[in-house]
Design a protein around this motif. Structure first.
Motif, short mmCIF file in Angstrom:
data_model
loop_
_atom_site.label_atom_id
_atom_site.label_comp_id
_atom_site.label_asym_id
_atom_site.label_seq_id
_atom_site.Cartn_x
_atom_site.Cartn_y
_atom_site.Cartn_z
N SER A 119 -10.66 8.02 2.79
CA SER A 119 -10.45 6.66 2.30
C SER A 119 -11.73 5.90 2.55
O SER A 119 -12.30 5.99 3.64
N ASP A 139 -4.55 3.57 2.61
CA ASP A 139 -5.31 2.52 3.26
C ASP A 139 -5.70 1.49 2.21
O ASP A 139 -6.27 1.83 1.18
N LEU A 179 -10.54 9.49 7.92
CA LEU A 179 -9.21 9.51 8.50
C LEU A 179 -9.22 10.33 9.78
O LEU A 179 -10.05 11.23 9.96
N LYS A 233 -10.84 -0.55 -2.22
CA LYS A 233 -10.82 0.76 -1.55
C LYS A 233 -10.30 1.86 -2.48
O LYS A 233 -9.57 1.61 -3.43
N ASN A 267 0.83 -1.21 0.00
CA ASN A 267 0.00 0.00 0.00
C ASN A 267 0.86 1.26 0.00
O ASN A 267 0.43 2.32 0.43
N TRP A 324 -8.47 5.77 -2.10
CA TRP A 324 -7.85 6.81 -1.26
C TRP A 324 -7.86 8.10 -2.06
O TRP A 324 -7.49 8.12 -3.24
#
Length: 579
Positions: free
Chosen positions: A236, A198, A337, A222, A180, A224
């Motif tokens: 995120s 993330d 976040l 996901k 990541n 970001w």
């Protein structure tokens, strides 16, 4: 009042669902996954990956196919395509090579061969002066677009690159990896910095022409979002089900489109990260690629295609207009976040973060037996090593090992595997079952009777136990070891069965056999065995999981052997694995 509310609700529904009826063109079944899409800057042409083709955007007409016909060799699949900002050139990445074409004449200019090219991490510089690509060993390579010669090369990371995107101002390159971690390469100073997002491995990175934001998607669904150029995190969130997720910014930078394994396309309002529109079941299979036309009026999407098995609507375009003001924003399942998150550090990188999937493989090919010779195991081992290196594996490869050497190689592999996430064992050569157990036959074996097998061979359970004890998340065992046993002819009684016996796969593992338990397999008449040849071909199909890989292998081998050889797997995998 109730009547007014009802009217507003109907207007809301009409506005929210207006995109679902906006398909402009369905390009049908191109017989392969549409791995990538790129528009020319004037919006005239659309270039697609897979079996690469160029289409006229306004008419949908096929302008150029880069291969003579669909369903050609897997080596001709295009993993990534890209058109230069000045519309003069375009590139196509294939296994072990990069092709550069003239867009105006649609002719091939040059093929750059590089066995370590990271096929999903290539781009043009914003001024079109360079073609830039990453290598699987973490090096970055700059090619002069005019001469197509190497002008600069530099080590960036020890991780396998998965994406490469230039910033709109032409000052930076963003490099996604199997972890990541996103690396930032300053084109002026050549300094390297990094930040962590993330999610798992990075799938896509995109920045709109406006240059206000940057987005990265991952292999676990996901997205970001951060500010550019500060790289300050904004949000995120889980955009799609856990798997690869394609993204594309609208040219205005106000919207971000995403697509994933759930077959849906979603449009997010930026920077709020709220859903503005959704196309459910946008394709029959998982989404792999998205791209907006330069004017923002067309959204192109590409999907997976079940090669040789089913098929699908792999390329579509849809009209796109800014959502109506009546369309209320649907909150996303955001993972906010923590407040006051500091921007990522921009100091030079001293070391790289550990990969999300560290991969180690042991590959053995035994062909030069005493009194017997197999033509292909050594070739199979070498070819398998080359492919696995391409997909981020560290590989221990051996040929024609004795019993002592096989045991030593397995023990070394088991010790090293404790520091890895994925283990893979590949064996090509003679194998046999005796008294219910499977044995791999070393080249120094001289088996006069079945009783000698236990003492002169290597039990397959040995490698299975070593891999299970290592603590890896995923273990893959591939046995192309079911060839006819030459020793049986000299035995006074028959063996306990032809081929190999069935073995249960422990949790998190997959055991693949070249043919069904109790049956024998062909050594093949080409450079590789029949089974390994099909496996090499299937691994190279972009973005299909391991079960689909072996399903494709089964179809190929069954077809070529006219049903005499049917590959088999035993699996207890608990999640998807993608080469």
């Amino acid at each position: 009042m109730k009547k007014v509310n009802l009217i507003l609700a109907l207007l809301f529904l009409l506005a929210y669902n207006s995109f679902s009826q906006s398909t402009v063109r369905d390009y049908g079944n191109n017989r392969i996954s549409t791995t990538s899409i790129s528009f020319s800057s004037d919006g005239r042409y659309m270039l697609i990956g897979g079996y690469p083709k160029i289409f006229d955007v306004s008419s949908g007409a096929l302008v150029k196919r880069l291969i003579e016909e669909d369903d050609v060799a897997m080596g001709d699949i295009a993993y990534l395509v890209g058109i230069s900002p000045n519309d003069q050139l375009f590139f196509v990445t294939k296994l072990n090579r990069l092709e550069v074409w003239n867009l105006q004449s649609r002719t091939l200019i040059k093929t750059i061969r590089d066995g370590k090219i990271a096929v999903k991490a290539v781009c043009f510089s914003k001024d079109s002066r360079y073609i830039i690509y990453m290598r699987s060993n973490g090096e970055i390579v700059f090619l002069n677009s005019a001469s197509l010669t190497e002008s600069h090369k530099q080590k960036i990371t020890g991780e396998t690159p998965t994406a490469l995107t230039p910033s709109p101002d032409g000052k930076k390159l963003f490099i996604g990896t199997r972890s990541n971690t996103v690396f930032v390469y300053d084109l002026n100073s050549r300094n390297i910095s990094s930040f962590i997002i993330d999610g798992k491995a990075v799938y896509n990175i995109d920045i709109p022409p406006s240059g206000n934001y940057i987005a990265a998607s991952t292999y676990d669904g996901k997205i970001w979002l951060g500010k550019y150029p500060s790289l300050e995190p904004v949000r995120s969130w889980q955009a799609h089900s856990a798997d690869y997720t394609a993204i594309a910014f609208h040219p205005s930078g106000e919207y971000l489109a995403s697509g994933g394994k759930d077959k849906a396309i979603r449009v997010w309002k930026i920077p709020e990260c709220t859903i503005q529109s959704t196309w459910e079941n946008a394709h029959k299979l998982a989404l792999l690629s998205l791209a907006f036309s330069p004017d923002g009026n067309t959204l192109a999407s590409g999907s997976q295609n079940e090669v040789r098995i089913g098929g699908g609507d792999d390329t579509k375009t849809r009209s796109f207009t800014a959502p109506s003001k009546l369309t209320a924003a649907v909150p996303s399942k955001n993972e906010a976040l923590p407040p006051k998150v500091n921007p990522p550090a921009t100091s030079e990188v001293k070391s790289t973060a550990p990969a999300i999937q560290k991969r180690l493989a042991l590959v053995i090919g035994n062909g030069s037996y005493t009194g017997s010779f197999l033509a292909n195991p050594e070739n199979d081992a070498r070819a398998m090593k080359n492919v696995l290196v391409q997909y981020g594996f560290d590989v221990l490869e051996y040929e024609n090992l004795t019993q002592a050497q096989m045991k030593k190689a397995m023990d070394e592999f088991g010790n090293r595997l404790k520091n890895y996430d994925v283990g893979l064992f590949f064996y090509a050569g003679h194998g046999i079952q005796a008294k219910g157990y499977n044995y791999l036959i070393p080249v120094d074996a001289d088996l006069k009777s079945e009783e000698q097998v236990e003492y002169d061979c290597v039990q397959a359970d040995r490698i299975l136990a070593l891999m299970e004890a290592s603590g890896t998340d995923v273990n893959i065992i591939i046995l192309d070891a079911c060839r006819n046993n030459p020793f049986e002819r000299s035995w006074t009684r028959s063996s306990s069965g032809k081929g190999l016996a069935f073995m249960n796969a422990p949790k998190g593992s997959l055991i693949a056999y070249a043919t069904a338990p109790g049956s024998t397999a062909s050594d093949g008449s080409g450079n590789n065995g029949l089974y390994t040849s099909a496996l090499l071909e299937s691994i190279r199909i972009p973005n299909i999981n391991i079960l689909q890989v072996f399903q494709n292998v089964r179809v190929i081998v069954s077809d070529k052997s006219e049903g005499r050889q049917i590959p088999w797997e035993s699996t207890s995998l608990t999640g998807d694995f993608i080469f």
